[in-house]
Design an enzyme around this catalytic site. Structure first.
Site, PDB file in Angstrom:
ATOM      1  N   LYS A   1       0.848  -1.211   0.000  1.00 13.89           N
ATOM      2  CA  LYS A   1       0.000   0.000   0.000  1.00 13.89           C
ATOM      3  C   LYS A   1       0.877   1.251   0.000  1.00 13.89           C
ATOM      4  CE  LYS A   1      -1.538   1.442   4.111  1.00 13.89           C
ATOM      5  NZ  LYS A   1      -1.243   2.831   4.529  1.00 13.89           N
ATOM      6  N   ASN A   2       1.928   1.238   0.818  1.00 15.09           N
ATOM      7  CA  ASN A   2       2.734   2.460   0.991  1.00 15.09           C
ATOM      8  C   ASN A   2       3.711   2.707  -0.143  1.00 15.09           C
ATOM      9  OD1 ASN A   2       1.281   2.882   3.259  1.00 15.09           O
ATOM     10  ND2 ASN A   2       2.895   2.383   4.713  1.00 15.09           N
TER      11      ASN A   2
ATOM     12  N   ARG B   1      -4.810  10.288   5.144  1.00 22.47           N
ATOM     13  CA  ARG B   1      -3.805  11.335   5.255  1.00 22.47           C
ATOM     14  C   ARG B   1      -2.847  11.340   4.077  1.00 22.47           C
ATOM     15  NH1 ARG B   1      -0.291  11.309   7.572  1.00 22.47           N
ATOM     16  NH2 ARG B   1      -0.082  13.417   8.322  1.00 22.47           N
TER      17      ARG B   1
ATOM     18  N   CYS C   1      -4.326  11.614  13.504  1.00 22.99           N
ATOM     19  CA  CYS C   1      -5.065  10.345  13.480  1.00 22.99           C
ATOM     20  C   CYS C   1      -4.790   9.684  14.824  1.00 22.99           C
ATOM     21  CB  CYS C   1      -4.606   9.495  12.310  1.00 22.99           C
ATOM     22  SG  CYS C   1      -2.971   8.822  12.553  1.00 22.99           S
TER      23      CYS C   1
ATOM     24  N   ARG D   1       0.767  13.993  13.369  1.00 22.30           N
ATOM     25  CA  ARG D   1       1.097  13.767  11.958  1.00 22.30           C
ATOM     26  C   ARG D   1       1.163  15.085  11.162  1.00 22.30           C
ATOM     27  NH1 ARG D   1      -0.597   8.366  10.544  1.00 22.30           N
ATOM     28  NH2 ARG D   1       0.941   8.530   8.903  1.00 22.30           N
ATOM     29  N   PRO D   2       1.944  16.063  11.573  1.00 21.80           N
ATOM     30  CA  PRO D   2       2.024  17.338  10.842  1.00 21.80           C
ATOM     31  C   PRO D   2       2.667  17.150   9.467  1.00 21.80           C
ATOM     32  CG  PRO D   2       3.744  17.210  12.495  1.00 21.80           C
ATOM     33  CD  PRO D   2       2.874  15.995  12.698  1.00 21.80           C
ATOM     34  N   ILE D   3       2.518  18.160   8.595  1.00 25.29           N
ATOM     35  CA  ILE D   3       3.178  18.102   7.272  1.00 25.29           C
ATOM     36  C   ILE D   3       4.077  19.327   7.086  1.00 25.29           C
ATOM     37  CG2 ILE D   3       1.360  16.710   6.163  1.00 25.29           C
ATOM     38  CD1 ILE D   3       0.396  19.357   4.831  1.00 25.29           C
TER      39      ILE D   3
ATOM     40  N   LEU E   1       7.217  19.691   7.371  1.00 27.10           N
ATOM     41  CA  LEU E   1       8.462  19.441   6.620  1.00 27.10           C
ATOM     42  C   LEU E   1       8.195  19.377   5.119  1.00 27.10           C
ATOM     43  CD1 LEU E   1      10.120  16.835   9.025  1.00 27.10           C
ATOM     44  CD2 LEU E   1      10.395  19.328   8.981  1.00 27.10           C
TER      45      LEU E   1
ATOM     46  N   ASP F   1       5.599   0.327  11.919  1.00 26.92           N
ATOM     47  CA  ASP F   1       4.393  -0.357  11.420  1.00 26.92           C
ATOM     48  C   ASP F   1       4.344  -1.820  11.816  1.00 26.92           C
ATOM     49  OD1 ASP F   1       4.074   1.498   8.285  1.00 26.92           O
ATOM     50  OD2 ASP F   1       3.641   1.986  10.371  1.00 26.92           O
TER      51      ASP F   1
ATOM     52  N   ILE G   1       8.868   6.804  16.774  1.00 22.54           N
ATOM     53  CA  ILE G   1       8.379   7.522  15.586  1.00 22.54           C
ATOM     54  C   ILE G   1       7.104   8.314  15.881  1.00 22.54           C
ATOM     55  CG2 ILE G   1       7.662   7.302  13.172  1.00 22.54           C
ATOM     56  CD1 ILE G   1      10.559   6.443  13.559  1.00 22.54           C
TER      57      ILE G   1
ATOM     58  N   ARG H   1      -8.104  -0.899   5.100  1.00 24.95           N
ATOM     59  CA  ARG H   1      -7.352   0.167   4.429  1.00 24.95           C
ATOM     60  C   ARG H   1      -6.051  -0.361   3.847  1.00 24.95           C
ATOM     61  NH1 ARG H   1      -6.620   5.554   7.618  1.00 24.95           N
ATOM     62  NH2 ARG H   1      -5.490   5.831   5.680  1.00 24.95           N
TER      63      ARG H   1
HETATM   64  C1  EPZ Z   1       4.528   6.837   6.435  1.00 22.71           C
HETATM   65  O1  EPZ Z   1       3.728   7.814   7.070  1.00 22.71           O
HETATM   66  C2  EPZ Z   1       3.648   5.593   6.304  1.00 22.71           C
HETATM   67  N1  EPZ Z   1       2.493   5.911   5.462  1.00 22.71           N
HETATM   68  C3  EPZ Z   1       3.202   5.142   7.700  1.00 22.71           C
HETATM   69  O2  EPZ Z   1       2.452   3.962   7.548  1.00 22.71           O
HETATM   70  C4  EPZ Z   1       4.443   4.843   8.531  1.00 22.71           C
HETATM   71  O3  EPZ Z   1       4.044   4.477   9.822  1.00 22.71           O
HETATM   72  C5  EPZ Z   1       5.341   6.085   8.573  1.00 22.71           C
HETATM   73  O4  EPZ Z   1       5.669   6.510   7.237  1.00 22.71           O
HETATM   74  C6  EPZ Z   1       6.638   5.837   9.323  1.00 22.71           C
HETATM   75  O5  EPZ Z   1       7.336   4.795   8.721  1.00 22.71           O
HETATM   76  C7  EPZ Z   1       2.652   5.952   4.126  1.00 22.71           C
HETATM   77  O6  EPZ Z   1       3.732   5.737   3.598  1.00 22.71           O
HETATM   78  C8  EPZ Z   1       1.432   6.255   3.309  1.00 22.71           C
HETATM   79  P1  EPZ Z   1       6.514  10.184   8.499  1.00 22.71           P
HETATM   80  P2  EPZ Z   1       4.232   9.350   7.106  1.00 22.71           P
HETATM   81  O7  EPZ Z   1       6.321  11.468   7.779  1.00 22.71           O
HETATM   82  O8  EPZ Z   1       5.044   9.639   5.912  1.00 22.71           O
HETATM   83  C9  EPZ Z   1       6.982  13.473  11.870  1.00 22.71           C
HETATM   84  C10 EPZ Z   1       0.638   2.538   7.835  1.00 22.71           C
HETATM   85  O9  EPZ Z   1       0.300   1.907   8.835  1.00 22.71           O
HETATM   86  N2  EPZ Z   1       6.754  14.464  10.795  1.00 22.71           N
HETATM   87  O10 EPZ Z   1       7.654   9.298   8.107  1.00 22.71           O
HETATM   88  O11 EPZ Z   1       3.053  10.190   7.390  1.00 22.71           O
HETATM   89  C11 EPZ Z   1       5.744  12.619  12.139  1.00 22.71           C
HETATM   90  O12 EPZ Z   1       4.878  13.273  13.039  1.00 22.71           O
HETATM   91  C12 EPZ Z   1       1.075   3.983   7.958  1.00 22.71           C
HETATM   92  O13 EPZ Z   1       0.703   2.077   6.679  1.00 22.71           O
HETATM   93  C13 EPZ Z   1       6.799  15.821  11.115  1.00 22.71           C
HETATM   94  O14 EPZ Z   1       7.001  16.196  12.262  1.00 22.71           O
HETATM   95  O15 EPZ Z   1       5.174   9.338   8.382  1.00 22.71           O
HETATM   96  C14 EPZ Z   1       6.342  11.368  12.720  1.00 22.71           C
HETATM   97  O16 EPZ Z   1       6.595  11.573  14.100  1.00 22.71           O
HETATM   98  C15 EPZ Z   1       0.863   4.497   9.359  1.00 22.71           C
HETATM   99  N3  EPZ Z   1       6.578  16.723  10.121  1.00 22.71           N
HETATM  100  C16 EPZ Z   1       7.680  11.225  11.987  1.00 22.71           C
HETATM  101  O17 EPZ Z   1       7.954  12.516  11.426  1.00 22.71           O
HETATM  102  C17 EPZ Z   1       6.333  16.347   8.829  1.00 22.71           C
HETATM  103  O18 EPZ Z   1       6.164  17.229   7.952  1.00 22.71           O
HETATM  104  C18 EPZ Z   1       7.663  10.201  10.853  1.00 22.71           C
HETATM  105  O19 EPZ Z   1       6.526  10.483  10.063  1.00 22.71           O
HETATM  106  C19 EPZ Z   1       6.290  14.973   8.526  1.00 22.71           C
HETATM  107  C20 EPZ Z   1       6.509  14.039   9.520  1.00 22.71           C
END
Ligand code: EPZ
Length: 417
Positions: free
Chosen positions: A22-23, A93, A117, A122-124, A126, A305, A327, A397
């Site tokens: 999926k990812n 998301r 969630c 889960r901010p964006i 970055l 995960d 994480i 999902r």
């Molecule tokens: C991806 O989510 C995966 N989803 C998640 O899988 C997975 O748990 C996660 O990476 C970590 O490996 C998809 O690929 C669709 P991150 P993502 O940005 O990209 C912080 C599942 O079960 N952060 O790597 O959203 C964030 O809060 C899902 O399939 C910021 O602070 O995760 C977290 O603490 C759940 N600012 C850390 O970084 C940002 O702009 C890692 O998040 C972005 C992230």
């Protein structure tokens, strides 16, 4: 609302074929926005998030078809509504992944903020900081980000935190930017590398995907391609733990064992017998499960995960283990439900202390997120009696027909509507 019913204590035996990841599928589908030509994707998992993304792409003007056999055809000839609406984004998301490609191709995008969630805020930020460094203007108001640019320019972007979709979004923005972009402290997940392979097949110039430093040299335009989605390493890991927790003997096929070496290393530490192949591996569970600590970190370390699934296994360990989640700030919701099944777990901030030797008994439980649902299934497989899991839409999902796959391995499991 569907539920899943399990009667535990059956050893799993046999062979299971792993579906596409999926990812890896979600960013690949977003990348189809980068070209007006036809893109064919293979090995898409037929799960809810894929269908939601198809719907989102159609609303943006992409002719998108996804078949149950895993093939998808996409053609983003021209733009439709350059918007990812709240109603869609709140259900997934990862819709934020259309931001980079929409900006790169159409120079504007209006995306609902994903919001948090169950597992965290889960901010964006970055993602947005990176796009602004590349010359985009990102205004956030009324729950939306409005991004515009005259032309994206290459930039040096260092991520303060490793972010998977942040790396993917900016890689997709950079492929059509003017000049060179360096992504430093980038995510190394196999899904990031799979996306880079697809973009290169479209004519992008990317070096270093799969390492912490990715270099992208912008090109004028991209062409269509045919791309295969990699197998789902988390689904493979989930079935590996199902074999271990039921003391079974399962061959996990159509996957890439190299994508989950940290998980398989941890499972053999915990007493499972693992034999590795090229396109699969075999897991034999032993009566003795050893309690072993684990800490989640970005790839290639033990993945967040897989944390919930591993916790279910550790409830059966021979001592006490400590699971540390680095994480996400709130990814122990499954612990509360496991406790209701008889597990002995104490959550202290980012750590869960799991006392092994618990006798799990079936109960009515509730899923809270995708991987928490998986951990409840694993606990149900080991528990005495009947477990009923509610809110399995979380499961749907990201897992394609998991109850059918488990039943074929001998589990007494069914979906009840
Ligand atoms: C991806 O989510 C995966 N989803 C998640 O899988 C997975 O748990 C996660 O990476 C970590 O490996 C998809 O690929 C669709 P991150 P993502 O940005 O990209 C912080 C599942 O079960 N952060 O790597 O959203 C964030 O809060 C899902 O399939 C910021 O602070 O995760 C977290 O603490 C759940 N600012 C850390 O970084 C940002 O702009 C890692 O998040 C972005 C992230």
């Amino acid at each position: 609302m569907d539920k899943i019913r399990i009667v535990g204590e059956k050893e799993l035996r046999g062979r299971v074929e792993i579906s596409g990841a999926k990812n890896a599928a979600l960013p690949a589908m977003a990348a189809t926005l980068l070209t007006p030509e036809i893109v064919s994707l293979e090995n898409l998992p037929y799960v809810r998030d894929i269908l939601t993304t198809r719907e989102l792409l159609e609303s943006i003007g992409v002719a998108a078809e996804v078949l149950e056999n895993g093939t998808g055809t996409f053609k983003a000839a021209d733009a439709g509504a350059l918007e990812a609406p709240y109603e869609l984004v709140k259900t997934m998301r990862a819709s934020v992944l259309v931001l980079g490609p929409m900006l790169a191709r159409f120079k504007k995008a209006r995306i609902s903020l994903p919001g948090g969630c169950a597992i965290g805020a889960r901010p964006i930020n970055l993602h947005l900081q990176g796009l602004e460094k590349m010359g985009a203007k990102c205004d956030v108001s009324h729950g939306y980000v409005e991004a515009t640019t005259t032309k994206l320019r290459g930039a040096y972007i260092q991520f303060e935190t490793v972010t998977v979709t942040g790396t993917e979004n900016l890689m997709m923005a950079a492929v059509l930017a003017e000049g060179e972009t360096i992504l430093d402290n980038a995510a190394c997940e196999p899904e990031v590398e799979n996306l880079a392979d697809m973009l290169c097949a479209m004519g992008a110039k990317i070096d270093g995907a799969g390492t912490r430093t990715i270099r992208i040299r912008g090109v004028k335009k991209l062409k269509g391609c045919r791309h295969r989605i990699i197998p789902d390493r988390i689904e493979a890991g989930t079935f590996a733990i199902a074999a271990a927790i039921t003391r079974g003997d399962v061959e996990i096929a159509d996957c890439n064992p190299k994508h989950l070496t940290s998980v398989l290393g941890q499972l053999s530490l915990a007493g499972a017998e693992i034999s590795m192949g090229e396109t699969g591996f075999r897991v034999r569970g032993h009566s003795e499960i050893s309690s072993k600590n684990v800490t989640t970190y970005p790839y290639p370390a033990f993945p967040t995960d897989m944390q919930a699934q591993y916790m279910a296994l550790m409830t059966q360990g021979d001592a006490t283990s400590i699971i540390t989640e680095t994480i996400f700030e709130n990814r122990f919701m499954h612990a509360l439900e496991l406790i209701r099944m008889g597990a002995d777990i104490k959550v202290e901030g980012r750590q869960a202390i799991v006392r092994g030797g618990a006798t799990l008994t079936g109960a009515k439980v509730q899923a809270s997120d995708l991987r928490a649902s998986a951990s409840l299934i694993l606990a149900g497989l080991a528990a005495k009696g009947e477990t009923i899991i509610d809110r399995v839409y979380h499961l749907d999902r990201g897992y394609a027909r998991i109850e059918e796959k488990m039943a074929r391995l001998g589990a007494e499991i069914e979906r009840i509507s």
